[in-house]
Design a protein around this motif. Structure first.
Motif, PDB file in Angstrom:
ATOM      1  N   VAL A 134      -2.193  -5.204  -4.756  1.00  0.00           N
ATOM      2  CA  VAL A 134      -2.830  -5.040  -3.457  1.00  0.00           C
ATOM      3  C   VAL A 134      -3.805  -6.203  -3.324  1.00  0.00           C
ATOM      4  CG1 VAL A 134      -4.246  -3.569  -1.993  1.00  0.00           C
ATOM      5  CG2 VAL A 134      -2.615  -2.539  -3.606  1.00  0.00           C
ATOM      6  N   LEU A 146      -7.201   5.000  -0.057  1.00  0.00           N
ATOM      7  CA  LEU A 146      -6.125   5.436  -0.950  1.00  0.00           C
ATOM      8  C   LEU A 146      -6.224   6.941  -1.214  1.00  0.00           C
ATOM      9  CD1 LEU A 146      -3.801   4.235  -2.749  1.00  0.00           C
ATOM     10  CD2 LEU A 146      -5.474   4.180  -4.603  1.00  0.00           C
ATOM     11  N   PHE A 192       0.835  -1.201   0.000  1.00  0.00           N
ATOM     12  CA  PHE A 192       0.000   0.000   0.000  1.00  0.00           C
ATOM     13  C   PHE A 192       0.871   1.252   0.000  1.00  0.00           C
ATOM     14  CE2 PHE A 192      -2.592   3.315   2.003  1.00  0.00           C
ATOM     15  CZ  PHE A 192      -3.782   3.207   1.294  1.00  0.00           C
TER      16      PHE A 192
END
Length: 336
Positions: A155, A184, A48
């Motif tokens: 991810v 995000l 991430f």
């Protein structure tokens, strides 16, 4: 011909329907909890962070893509990224092979959503990214899928139970995708120091934009601001109030600093008390009236008015009177 048995029982009672709705929400919440737990895994958190780093450094845009329900989530993710300071655009896989691949440049990064990781429509985009060395980030739940294996960064989403009783309709999985997109976007937003000011530049219209308007954008200024000196007569103050039609006037000193206010209410009390209209307004004014700065949010000014039960608020900068804003102006602009 017989049909396969279904778990769905039609025409259920009200209680059963509510139970079903609550169960769906519980399953969705479990999916979100599973996603949050993934961040405790070192590899997931590191991936991430790498994605955040790549997007922060990209000179172009984030090209977000997906098909079906993942495509719908991708559209929403694109909108959220764009409105929070990260340039993004949605690429429909069905149009990619018909010329739209040309929208991807070497300065971009591609963000690909696919729960299964095996949607054939994504093939042309994957090949294009490989051919021209475009960074490809996959968001999928299948580590060994085509999309995951082709991506530069993957991810890996948690395996979640779908709320659909037949485990067919994407429900929890798309909720979790949506939540990751928000995580995000907000992470990028904070990394960029994206402020309410910046947000207003991208949302000038509608109710949301109204809440981000600054006081200076709505205030009366210059000759439209009612003001008199404290030695002006009550009659002069009344004439000034009538001229400006804001329901009051500011009282300023010789340096233009706000020292008091005289409103319609003050005038009524003065008339009731039978004061002479030639008396100085300074004797009847309200001392140290409320004021705000020009760069305060209009919504904060509205809150202050409601809290103190007033209709008129003066605007000062470095102590000097520069404007006035009436509640009706705020309401007309959609501020609440």
């Amino acid at each position: 011909m017989s049909t396969p048995a279904s778990k769905i029982v039609p025409f259920g009672s009200g209680g059963r329907i509510v139970e079903t709705a609550c169960r769906s929400l519980s399953i969705a919440a479990s999916g979100l909890n599973a996603l949050e737990a993934k961040f405790a895994e070192r590899e997931f958190a590191a991936t991430f962070l790498r994605v955040i780093g790549v997007i922060m450094k990209v000179r172009g845009r984030v090209i977000v893509t997906g098909i079906g329900k993942s495509g719908i989530v991708a559209r929403k993710m694109t909108a959220t990224l764009t409105s929070t300071g990260t340039p993004a655009i949605f690429l429909h896989p069905a149009d990619a092979g018909h010329g739209d691949l040309g929208m991807i440049t070497p300065d971009d990064v591609v963000l690909m959503l696919s729960h299964s990781g095996e949607s054939t429509e994504l093939g042309p985009i994957i090949h294009y990214c490989k051919r021209f060395a475009i960074p490809l980030v996959a968001i999928t739940a299948q580590a060994q899928s085509t999309v995951a294996m082709a991506a530069d960064m993957c991810v890996l989403m948690p395996e979640v139970e779908e709320a659909c009783p037949n485990s067919l309709a994407p429900t929890t999985s798309t909720t979790v995708q949506m939540a990751l997109g928000d995580a995000l976007a907000i992470s990028l937003m904070e990394m960029r120091g994206f402020s309410a000011d910046d947000f207003h530049k991208f949302h000038p219209n509608g109710r949301l934009g109204a809440q981000l308007v600054k006081v200076r954008e709505l205030m009366a200024a210059g000759d439209d601001v009612p003001m008199v000196r404290e030695d002006a007569s009550l009659l002069d103050a009344t004439i000034e109030m009538t001229r400006a039609r804001l329901g009051g006037t500011a009282i300023v000193d010789r340096n233009g600093r706000l020292i008091g206010a005289f409103t319609d209410g003050d005038l009524r009390r003065t008339v009731t008390g039978k004061q002479n209209l030639t008396e100085a307004v300074g004797r009847s004014m309200t001392l140290t009236p409320l004021a705000v700065g020009p760069d305060e949010l209009a919504s904060e000014a509205m809150h202050l008015m409601h809290e103190h039960n007033i209709m008129l608020l003066f605007v000062c900068e470095n102590g000097r009177l520069i404007g006035a804003v009436h509640m009706h102006d705020l309401l007309h602009a959609g501020v609440a």
